[in-house]
Design an enzyme around this catalytic site. Sequence first.
Site, PDB file in Angstrom:
ATOM      1  CE  LYS A   1      37.084  46.317  27.627  1.00 26.41           C
ATOM      2  NZ  LYS A   1      37.954  46.144  28.838  1.00 26.41           N
TER       3      LYS A   1
ATOM      4  NE  ARG B   1      41.703  45.430  24.116  1.00 24.89           N
ATOM      5  CZ  ARG B   1      41.454  44.193  25.275  1.00 24.89           C
ATOM      6  NH1 ARG B   1      42.860  43.729  25.567  1.00 24.89           N
ATOM      7  NH2 ARG B   1      40.594  43.865  25.367  1.00 24.89           N
TER       8      ARG B   1
ATOM      9  NE  ARG C   1      38.494  39.083  35.932  1.00 26.47           N
ATOM     10  CZ  ARG C   1      38.886  39.608  35.112  1.00 26.47           C
ATOM     11  NH1 ARG C   1      38.151  40.266  34.332  1.00 26.47           N
ATOM     12  NH2 ARG C   1      40.222  39.493  34.736  1.00 26.47           N
TER      13      ARG C   1
ATOM     14  NE  ARG D   1      40.604  35.505  33.573  1.00 22.76           N
ATOM     15  CZ  ARG D   1      40.408  36.468  32.503  1.00 22.76           C
ATOM     16  NH1 ARG D   1      39.286  36.933  32.251  1.00 22.76           N
ATOM     17  NH2 ARG D   1      41.410  37.130  32.300  1.00 22.76           N
TER      18      ARG D   1
ATOM     19  NE  ARG E   1      44.503  41.131  32.950  1.00 19.79           N
ATOM     20  CZ  ARG E   1      44.148  40.002  33.800  1.00 19.79           C
ATOM     21  NH1 ARG E   1      45.055  38.860  33.878  1.00 19.79           N
ATOM     22  NH2 ARG E   1      43.174  40.285  34.376  1.00 19.79           N
TER      23      ARG E   1
END
Length: 285
Positions: A65, A142, A176, A220, A231
Amino acid sequence: MAAITRLRLAKRASFVSPLATRTFSFSQVNAPPHFAASFRRVPPLDNLSKRCVQWVFLGCPGVGKGTYASRLSNLLAVPHIATGDLVRDELASSGPLSSQLSEIVKQGQLVSDEIIISLLSKRLAAEEAKGELGFILDGFPRTIKQAEILEGVTDIDSVINLKLREDVLLEKCLGRRICNQCGGNFNVASIDIKAENGSPGMVMAPLLPPANCISKLITRSDDTEAVVKERLRIYREMTQPVEEFYRSRGKLLEFNLPGGIPESWPKLLQALNLDDYEDKRSAAA
């Protein structure tokens, strides 16, 4: 919410509201495969100096996004607003909410809808005062409640819902990496899924760091398979009603990402009827 003043961001007279056009289905046009079952096309833009959009980007964690919203923000010269950035900016300021937000963050609590909308209203009002019309919201709202509150604050033209198959999302999230020195975001995942059983293949090249960052990459702490899957589950559970909320209002564009940025960016521009916008803008510069 009485304290939140509804913002009417003025539309330029010649601007045609994005996606406020007829809905097409696959039976009506030869739609490319990256479009969902129905889609809208934004009317072509004739006057480059009169572009004004008020868009929302939705999509699962890790779908991109921020990447695509930021690119469109630069292309259309409108602000890219991510709610996380609003919170961080307020925390760094001496504003009236900074101490309250600091306590919330320290205690690991979620920032309330009212505070987020208050920060957003302040940001939009500041932009309007500077003569900046338009914005691209990233990842907000959201929930249905947030969507309803936002509807009372400003007028959203279009909602672009980025979609990517879950196995690819999982690989992307697990790949990531962050440079602990410069703070740069990278991705070491090299995705190459072969087409089979009628499903298209997908290739997404890694976003590798420069040589000076390679030894400083960290992962992370929440980028584990179990956490990412949870998630994604929570996102689907919370956000499907939001998709229906905007679909029922004729504002939802669902866009299935066909691959990485080189494959997806031109097709997204095509879906938004901006495929020749970069050329026109370059010629006008």
